[in-house]
Design an enzyme around this catalytic site. Structure first.
Site, PDB file in Angstrom:
ATOM      1  N   GLY A  80       0.838  -1.194   0.000  1.00 23.16           N
ATOM      2  CA  GLY A  80       0.000   0.000   0.000  1.00 23.16           C
ATOM      3  C   GLY A  80       0.871   1.241   0.000  1.00 23.16           C
ATOM      4  N   CYS A  81       0.483   2.249   0.746  1.00 21.34           N
ATOM      5  CA  CYS A  81       1.219   3.512   0.800  1.00 21.34           C
ATOM      6  C   CYS A  81       2.683   3.280   1.149  1.00 21.34           C
ATOM      7  CB  CYS A  81       0.580   4.421   1.836  1.00 21.34           C
ATOM      8  SG  CYS A  81       1.563   5.869   2.260  1.00 21.34           S
TER       9      CYS A  81
END
Length: 205
Positions: A25-26
């Site tokens: 993800g991020c």
């Protein structure tokens, strides 16, 4: 007259640093998590897994490049093992989510592990199987062949501890505060705690 000699164990050069590339993800969050692990020498946010050469953040998050937001972790194998890092990785993400991570949706935010050889692939598969058995749910995180890793723009490196002012809906704040607001607002730690309970290693952000 040539002199023959045998190297003693202490004379054999120690193994050098190794790398592990993951998508969770991020990339700000993955970088922040793993740079606090003893034995990790550093982590770089970037892009990999796609076909576009030298992609930009806008291109990757806009879709169509095939790249993941990823982090390349450099570590000292004498101080922390690849197995340990893989164990921590699975318990710092939601590996049951095929559509992104937490509030970040889309292909670039999916999870993955990138491997360079059969040994790395076997270790990743072992870690995945262990995590799935512990979680009791199907894990969708793929194990993929490593491709070119492109470091992200300088703005994204060490974002979680940066002092540069950025504009948010709360007004201008330092990067490190913006990061904390983002991480909390995205419910990353809340979801990881829900999945992994006490096994979640980084939920203090």
């Amino acid at each position: 007259m040539a002199l023959a000699f045998v190297l003693r164990p202490s004379q054999v050069q120690a193994a050098g640093p190794e790398t592990l590339t993951v998508a969770g993800g991020c990339f700000w969050c993955v970088e922040a998590d793993f740079e606090q692990v003893p034995g990790v020498l550093g982590a770089v946010s970037g892009y990999t897994g796609g076909k576009t050469k030298d992609p930009t953040y806008k291109q990757v998050t806009g879709g169509g490049t095939g790249h993941y937001e990823a982090v390349q972790i450099t570590f000292d194998p004498a101080k922390v093992s690849r197995e340990r890092l893989l164990y921590l990785f699975f318990r710092s993400i939601d590996p049951t989510d095929a559509g992104g991570q937490f509030c970040d949706r889309g292909d670039s935010y999916r999870t993955a592990i990138f491997v360079s050889d059969k040994e790395e692939s076997a270790l990743a598969a072992q870690a995945k199987a262990q995590a799935q058995a512990e979680l009791g749910q199907p894990i969708v995180t793929p194990i993929l062949n490593a491709e070119t890793f492109y470091p992200a723009e300088e703005f994204h490196q060490d974002y979680y501890k940066g002092g540069r002012l950025v504009f948010t809906r709360f007004g201008p704040v330092p990067q490190k505060k913006a990061y904390k607001l983002y991480r909390k607002g995205c419910d990353r730690d809340e979801r990881v705690k829900q999945l992994w309970g006490d096994a979640a290693p980084f939920t203090d952000g």
